[in-house]
Motif scaffolding. Structure first.
Motif, PDB file in Angstrom:
ATOM      1  N   VAL A 138      25.933  35.598 -20.809  1.00  0.00           N
ATOM      2  CA  VAL A 138      27.080  34.830 -20.969  1.00  0.00           C
ATOM      3  C   VAL A 138      28.451  35.830 -20.536  1.00  0.00           C
ATOM      4  N   GLY A 139      29.348  36.186 -19.487  1.00  0.00           N
ATOM      5  CA  GLY A 139      30.317  37.697 -19.321  1.00  0.00           C
ATOM      6  C   GLY A 139      29.353  38.833 -18.384  1.00  0.00           C
ATOM      7  N   ASP A 140      27.754  37.391 -17.572  1.00  0.00           N
ATOM      8  CA  ASP A 140      26.887  38.568 -16.834  1.00  0.00           C
ATOM      9  C   ASP A 140      27.800  39.241 -15.288  1.00  0.00           C
ATOM     10  N   THR A 141      27.847  39.982 -15.504  1.00  0.00           N
ATOM     11  CA  THR A 141      28.787  40.961 -13.981  1.00  0.00           C
ATOM     12  C   THR A 141      27.556  41.482 -13.143  1.00  0.00           C
ATOM     13  N   THR A 142      26.662  41.300 -13.160  1.00  0.00           N
ATOM     14  CA  THR A 142      25.340  42.267 -12.720  1.00  0.00           C
ATOM     15  C   THR A 142      25.160  41.705 -10.773  1.00  0.00           C
ATOM     16  N   PRO A 150      27.754  39.071 -25.049  1.00  0.00           N
ATOM     17  CA  PRO A 150      28.208  39.280 -24.204  1.00  0.00           C
ATOM     18  C   PRO A 150      27.608  40.822 -23.485  1.00  0.00           C
ATOM     19  N   LEU A 151      27.977  40.547 -22.086  1.00  0.00           N
ATOM     20  CA  LEU A 151      27.497  41.807 -21.366  1.00  0.00           C
ATOM     21  C   LEU A 151      28.748  42.226 -20.479  1.00  0.00           C
ATOM     22  N   GLY A 152      28.943  43.367 -21.427  1.00  0.00           N
ATOM     23  CA  GLY A 152      30.670  44.251 -21.171  1.00  0.00           C
ATOM     24  C   GLY A 152      31.456  44.407 -21.955  1.00  0.00           C
ATOM     25  N   TYR A 153      32.037  43.709 -21.164  1.00  0.00           N
ATOM     26  CA  TYR A 153      33.615  43.607 -21.707  1.00  0.00           C
ATOM     27  C   TYR A 153      34.531  41.934 -21.245  1.00  0.00           C
ATOM     28  N   ALA A 154      34.227  42.222 -20.067  1.00  0.00           N
ATOM     29  CA  ALA A 154      35.157  40.501 -19.647  1.00  0.00           C
ATOM     30  C   ALA A 154      34.380  39.069 -19.400  1.00  0.00           C
ATOM     31  N   ILE A 155      34.567  38.667 -20.165  1.00  0.00           N
ATOM     32  CA  ILE A 155      34.097  36.819 -19.260  1.00  0.00           C
ATOM     33  C   ILE A 155      35.633  35.971 -18.489  1.00  0.00           C
ATOM     34  N   LEU A 203      38.220  38.225 -13.906  1.00  0.00           N
ATOM     35  CA  LEU A 203      38.936  39.458 -15.459  1.00  0.00           C
ATOM     36  C   LEU A 203      37.742  39.931 -14.776  1.00  0.00           C
ATOM     37  N   GLU A 204      36.409  39.632 -14.364  1.00  0.00           N
ATOM     38  CA  GLU A 204      35.052  40.011 -13.850  1.00  0.00           C
ATOM     39  C   GLU A 204      34.749  40.611 -12.983  1.00  0.00           C
ATOM     40  N   ILE A 205      36.062  40.283 -11.850  1.00  0.00           N
ATOM     41  CA  ILE A 205      36.094  40.794 -10.593  1.00  0.00           C
ATOM     42  C   ILE A 205      36.276  42.546 -10.844  1.00  0.00           C
ATOM     43  N   ARG A 206      36.964  42.226 -11.787  1.00  0.00           N
ATOM     44  CA  ARG A 206      37.570  43.268 -11.607  1.00  0.00           C
ATOM     45  C   ARG A 206      37.093  44.526 -12.518  1.00  0.00           C
ATOM     46  N   GLU A 207      36.234  44.400 -12.789  1.00  0.00           N
ATOM     47  CA  GLU A 207      34.948  44.572 -13.934  1.00  0.00           C
ATOM     48  C   GLU A 207      33.864  45.486 -13.043  1.00  0.00           C
ATOM     49  N   ALA A 208      33.994  44.789 -11.903  1.00  0.00           N
ATOM     50  CA  ALA A 208      33.175  45.103 -11.615  1.00  0.00           C
ATOM     51  C   ALA A 208      33.345  45.802 -11.028  1.00  0.00           C
TER      52      ALA A 208
HETATM   53 CA    CA Z   1      31.135  40.759 -18.509  1.00  0.00          CA
END
Ligand code: CA
Ligand code: URA
Length: 433
Positions: free
Chosen positions: A87-91, A242-247, A251-256
């Motif tokens: 969940v929210g895995d932006t890796t 969930p990994l990181g903050y964004a899901i 939002l996950e592109i921003r986090e990346a």
């Molecule tokens: Ca995330």
């Protein structure tokens, strides 16, 4: 050869030969062997298991049931990364440009999200103009020029696995380690990678909820990879929150982007460095994992990773100016805070419930046909172990609808607050190679 004899052999704990497994998978793919016989076989495997050799034979029979991607025109050792789903895995969004920045060729085929987990292809589509449908030749050229390209799944890869996985789903035979391991590995091998890094998740949001199961699955996959000549390593990582903050996609592109800038959430940064080091090492761009990690930290610090990300976006038609100006990404109309009802320490965040909350908001798909809203999602403001005051925000909801009570309820359901301080949980449990 008769299928009934193979079922009987497996039922009685025998070991099948390569010819027998090929006969079965070829016959099943063509439609000569019916679902009911394969169902019985899958149930026999569920109870009797498979040896390492049988698992490797099954994997290769499924690889050979359809198209195989030819990456041989790409220079260097192609290392693929696979996550068992979180969940929210932006890796992937971080890792692809990160390892490419030190010369590791990343020829990534990715999928769309389903249920409570997201997919890299959806996330990339949040970038205006980004094109995930490129042909093989263009794909190979892009990897040779930029060291990284990401494409959506196409072609007829592992049709035997598609049929078998659907059948297992309705015959209570999904939860068999050799069947899961050969299913996942067949797809990776058919996609053409020379070497594979597996991120096997464990915890509430993972497919394998307990650590022992995750380790057994990782070991089975590593053995298959190594048996068929694709060097494979696995990392067991935490998905009990969930990994990181964004899901959510945008939002996950921003986090990346933040992570590639060196300002990412601690857990996401660490997991990317651990997985990235394994990729760099397998690609022979470093002599040791420590050297690999130093190189990765260096390209984050000197901006090369971010530059590689921009070049990658432009090369696939995407608007790279979103990197310096993330406000150009799709954004939701409304935001709502989910405030803590009591003070204490966050002791649990049930990931699959948070993932489902993001899904019903529109960030994910309930079924393959659902349309998603790239702008919406959740941002966690508190993670496990953190202190929280009454009325402080646990989660920010980014929504395009005004009534989000259903989402708020699910978030309250997934957050547990304890009166006593809580130990933080490990991010990496094990590395298997
Ligand atoms: Ca995330
Ligand atoms: N994911 C897969 O691709 N296959 C399985 O069997 C289980 C999870």
């Amino acid at each position: 050869m008769r299928m009934v004899d193979l079922i009987e052999k497996k039922r009685d704990g025998g070991e099948l030969t390569n010819d027998e497994i090929q006969f079965m998978i070829e016959g099943y793919t063509k439609g000569d062997i019916p679902d009911y016989q394969i169902s019985a076989f899958a149930m026999a495997v569920f109870f009797k298991g498979m040896t390492q050799s049988e698992s490797a034979y099954l994997t290769m029979a499924m690889v050979e049931s359809g198209d195989q991607i030819d990456l041989s025109s790409i220079n260097g050792i192609k290392v693929d990364k696979h996550s068992t789903g979180g969940v929210g895995d932006t890796t992937t969004l971080v890792l692809a440009p990160l390892v490419a920045a030190i010369g590791v060729p990343v020829a990534k085929m990715s999928g769309r999200g389903l249920g409570h987990t997201g997919g890299t292809i959806d996330k990339l589509e949040a970038i205006p103009g980004f094109n995930v449908e490129i042909d093989n030749e263009q794909f190979n050229n892009l990897v040779n020029t930029n060291k990284v390209a990401v494409v959506g799944q196409s072609g007829n890869l592992t049709p035997a696995d598609k049929k078998l996985y659907s059948l297992r789903d309705v015959t209570a035979t999904v939860e068999s380690i050799p069947l899961i391991a050969s299913s996942i590995m067949s797809k990776k091998i058919a996609s053409g990678a020379d070497a594979i890094v597996l991120d096997v998740k464990t915890g509430s949001g993972a497919f394998m909820k307990d650590l022992e199961g995750a380790k057994a699955l990782a070991k089975a996959m590593v053995e298959i990879g190594n048996a068929v000549g694709r060097q494979t390593t696995a990392v067991i990582s935490d998905m009990s929150q969930p990994l990181g903050y964004a899901i959510g996609n945008s939002l996950e592109i921003r986090e990346a982007i933040e992570t590639l800038r060196g300002k990412g959430p601690k857990d996401l940064v660490e997991l990317c460095l651990v997985l990235g080091s394994q990729m760099v090492y397998l690609a022979k761009k470093a002599e040791t994992l420590e050297e690999a990690r130093r190189k990765l930290e260096e390209v984050i610090a000197n901006g090369k990773a971010l530059e590689t990300f921009k070049a990658f976006l432009s090369a696939q038609g995407g608007d790279a100016s979103i990197v310096d100006n993330p406000n150009k990404l799709p954004s939701a109309q409304y935001t709502f805070e989910v405030n803590a009802k009591e003070a204490g320490f966050v002791s649990e965040i049930i990931s699959d419930k948070v993932g489902t909350a993001a899904m019903i908001l529109g960030a994910g798909r309930a079924t393959k046909e659902s349309k998603i809203d790239l702008a919406v999602g959740l941002v966690l403001n508190k993670k496990i172990g953190e202190k929280v005051e009454k009325g402080e925000s646990l989660v920010t909801i980014h929504s395009n609808r005004e009534d989000v009570n259903d989402v708020i309820e699910r978030i309250y359901d997934s957050y547990k607050i304890s009166q006593n301080p809580v130990d933080s949980i490990p991010l990496i449990y094990d590395e298997i190679n």
